[in-house]
Write an enzyme that holds these catalytic residues in place. Structure first.
Site, PDB file in Angstrom:
ATOM      1  N   CYS A 381       2.018  -1.284 -70.005  1.00  0.00           N
ATOM      2  CA  CYS A 381       3.147  -2.108 -69.562  1.00  0.00           C
ATOM      3  C   CYS A 381       3.443  -3.202 -70.605  1.00  0.00           C
ATOM      4  CB  CYS A 381       2.887  -2.678 -68.175  1.00  0.00           C
ATOM      5  SG  CYS A 381       4.379  -3.302 -67.358  1.00  0.00           S
ATOM      6  N   MET A 384       2.262  -2.336 -73.997  1.00  0.00           N
ATOM      7  CA  MET A 384       3.130  -1.533 -74.850  1.00  0.00           C
ATOM      8  C   MET A 384       4.198  -2.403 -75.503  1.00  0.00           C
ATOM      9  SD  MET A 384       5.701   1.684 -74.077  1.00  0.00           S
ATOM     10  CE  MET A 384       7.277   0.847 -74.276  1.00  0.00           C
ATOM     11  N   HIS A 507       1.927   2.336 -65.401  1.00  0.00           N
ATOM     12  CA  HIS A 507       0.572   1.917 -65.026  1.00  0.00           C
ATOM     13  C   HIS A 507      -0.279   3.133 -64.652  1.00  0.00           C
ATOM     14  CE1 HIS A 507       1.065  -2.501 -64.895  1.00  0.00           C
ATOM     15  NE2 HIS A 507       2.331  -2.204 -64.669  1.00  0.00           N
ATOM     16  N   GLU A 509      -3.398   3.417 -64.515  1.00  0.00           N
ATOM     17  CA  GLU A 509      -4.624   3.061 -63.784  1.00  0.00           C
ATOM     18  C   GLU A 509      -4.480   3.281 -62.281  1.00  0.00           C
ATOM     19  OE1 GLU A 509      -2.399  -0.958 -64.237  1.00  0.00           O
ATOM     20  OE2 GLU A 509      -2.593   0.956 -65.297  1.00  0.00           O
TER      21      GLU A 509
END
Length: 547
Positions: A381, A384, A507, A509
């Site tokens: 996010c 980047m 995301h 994760e």
């Protein structure tokens, strides 16, 4: 009829109701039951999307774009329960729904009150999850018994036992049995008081799960059971887990919690099979190697702010039979002390998401260090976006490159506001949220990780890579390996000549599980393992030369 399990907490907060609820859900699923999970939060915010990570921890985003409590991350990691916006309600959402009904005239001029209107709305939210495809709904009540904010939720679940029948509802109360060092003994009185408050409300717990640092003697368990009106076998010791949160389900099984629930609710459950979970823990306990990853963020000192990041790294470690040691590095500290001093000893660098300008330059410097030293790097996010800023400044040669989120007058806005966000004024629930598809470039590192050219990942952002700079970045070696289906939005950037340099706007994760690590984290940790091995070999060669 769908059965209901309600999980409440007492004495103090942060006892682990979310983990306990998720563990119960996992155990019931492993006995062949169909489970749905839900969290009811007593705070008045409509959702946690605008709350500070220091107060609330991470905001966990679902496929449908709901910004939810971090406990829903536990639910997804432990169970297969499908989660939607109906899985998380706050006091704010409940009251807002009732007020909107009143404004539409649905109460026909009646005085709107906590009972029955607010409690009816809460009961409606709970019963939304109960249908013919669900055996058990597990509802966690946030906060602590005795909190003013929690009272309407507790009253609602009390009423449900009357509406549905007491045989269809089971109440689990999580409490604390503290050890007083000066007295040299455990104290059961806080638990007695907590259960007493519940019973004043009209709820008699069926099961007590007692968090403790020390073993609870049978005598103390009998005392708790007697004063709290709970059978001895339903007073369950839950000692602190120093090794892993994934030990919690097995600990509950040792005390036959799943059997208690199945028998009490007369559920059509099969035998319990936890072989895969035991294998997971075996891998955790017996790693073949150890590596270190630096997570460079502005909230690094607050563990829950990056909860899913840390869990996803652990999952990738399980996949690689590797112990992942995580270093939480404040990006502001890098601004003060430099990346050389704080990052040199690590095998990889991860820069997570976040909001606000504080610590941005530290993140940029960390990324530059990883790129130039050929350290495995994963940006997520804002990570980047910082990678784009760093590459724009130091490789493409765009002096002053920045994001318009932080510097509106930057000469090179390599990161800019999404077009769809330009007329947005409200803060809550208005970002680009939830699952969005992306196309991956064949042969790219991203495509190799996913083993697919089409993916869907969850987003939470307002800013994006500025398409006006694509050609300049491409000319200097940056690859845009993931884009939106129409090709307008950059979802993944990577450096093909680097051992591992991948950054993503979404995301990943949020979709990682201990039994199924996310492919990008698997790739990142795998690259860190390779680097660690190479460094170890070089160190051994140098020792031989010296000797």
């Amino acid at each position: 009829m769908t059965k209901h399990v309600f999980v409440t907490g007492g004495v103090v907060s942060s006892l682990g109701k979310g983990l306990t609820s998720a563990s119960i859900g996992m155990l019931l699923e492993q006995r062949g039951l169909r489970v749905r999970m839900q969290k009811l939060d007593p705070y008045i915010n409509v959702d946690p999307g605008t709350m500070s990570p220091y107060q609330h921890g991470e905001v966990y985003v679902l496929d449908d774009g709901s910004e939810t409590d971090l406990d829903l991350g536990h639910y997804e990691r432990f169970t297969h329960s499908p989660l939607t916006r109906d899985a998380n309600y706050t006091t704010g959402q409940i009251y807002l729904a009732v007020i909107e009904k009143e404004r539409r005239g649905e109460f026909l001029g009646k005085t709107v009150q906590v009972i029955p209107h607010i409690t009816n709305e809460i009961k409606h939210a709970i019963r939304k999850l109960a249908d013919s495809s669900v055996d058990v709904v597990i509802t966690e009540i946030g906060g602590t018994v005795g909190d003013i904010e929690s009272l309407p939720f507790l009253e609602a679940i009390r009423q449900l036992s009357l509406d549905l029948g007491r045989e269809n509802c089971l109440y689990v109360h999580l409490t604390l049995v503290p050890y007083l060092k000066a007295a040299g003994e455990l104290k059961t009185k806080p638990t007695q008081h907590s259960v007493g408050r519940l019973r004043e409300i009209g709820i008699q717990p069926d099961v007590l799960i007692c968090r403790t640092e020390r073993p609870i003697s049978r005598e103390d368990r009998e005392k708790i059971g007697l004063f709290c009106n709970v059978p001895l076998q339903a007073v369950i010791e839950e000692r602190d887990k120093d090794f892993s949160i994934y030990e919690v389900p097995l600990s509950l099984v040792e005390h036959q919690l799943d059997d208690l629930i199945v028998q009490k609710l007369q559920l059509p459950a099969g035998p319990l099979d936890l072989n895969h979970w035991r294998e997971l823990l075996r891998r955790l306990r017996n790693p073949e190697r150890e590596i270190s990853i630096a997570v460079v963020g502005k909230y690094a000192e607050h563990f829950d702010a990056y909860k899913s990041i840390y869990e996803a790294l652990d999952h990738a470690g399980i996949h690689h039979r590797t112990q992942v040691r995580i270093g939480r590095v404040l990006s502001e500290a890098i601004e003060r002390e430099g990346p050389e001093r704080l990052l040199s000893g690590y095998d990889g660098v991860l820069v997570p998401g976040g909001f606000g300008e504080r610590g941005i330059e530290g993140k940029v410097e960390a990324i530059r260090f990883a790129r130039e030293r050929e350290m495995p790097f994963l940006g997520i996010c804002l990570g980047m976006q910082c990678a784009a800023i760093e590459f724009g400044r130091h490789v493409v040669g765009l002096a002053g490159a920045h994001s318009t989120e932080f510097h509106k007058d930057t000469p090179h806005p390599v990161i800019c506001l999404l077009d769809e966000q330009r007329n947005v004024t409200d803060k809550g629930g208005t970002m680009r949220l939830g699952a969005h598809p992306a196309h991956l470039a064949p042969g790219s590192r991203a495509q190799t990780c996913y083993q697919s050219e089409r993916i869907s990942e969850r987003h939470r952002h307002r800013y994006e890579f500025n398409a006006a700079y694509r050609q300049q970045f491409l000319a200097h070696g940056m690859a845009f390996s993931g884009v939106s289906p129409d090709g307008t939005l950059v979802e993944i950037m990577e450096l093909p000549g680097h051992p591992w340099f991948v950054s993503v706007q979404f995301h990943p994760e949020f979709k990682s599980k201990p039994t199924a690590a996310h492919p990008l984290f698997v790739g990142f940790v795998g690259a860190a393992v390779t680097r660690h091995g190479t460094r170890s070999e070089r160190a051994q060669e140098q020792e031989i030369e010296v000797s």
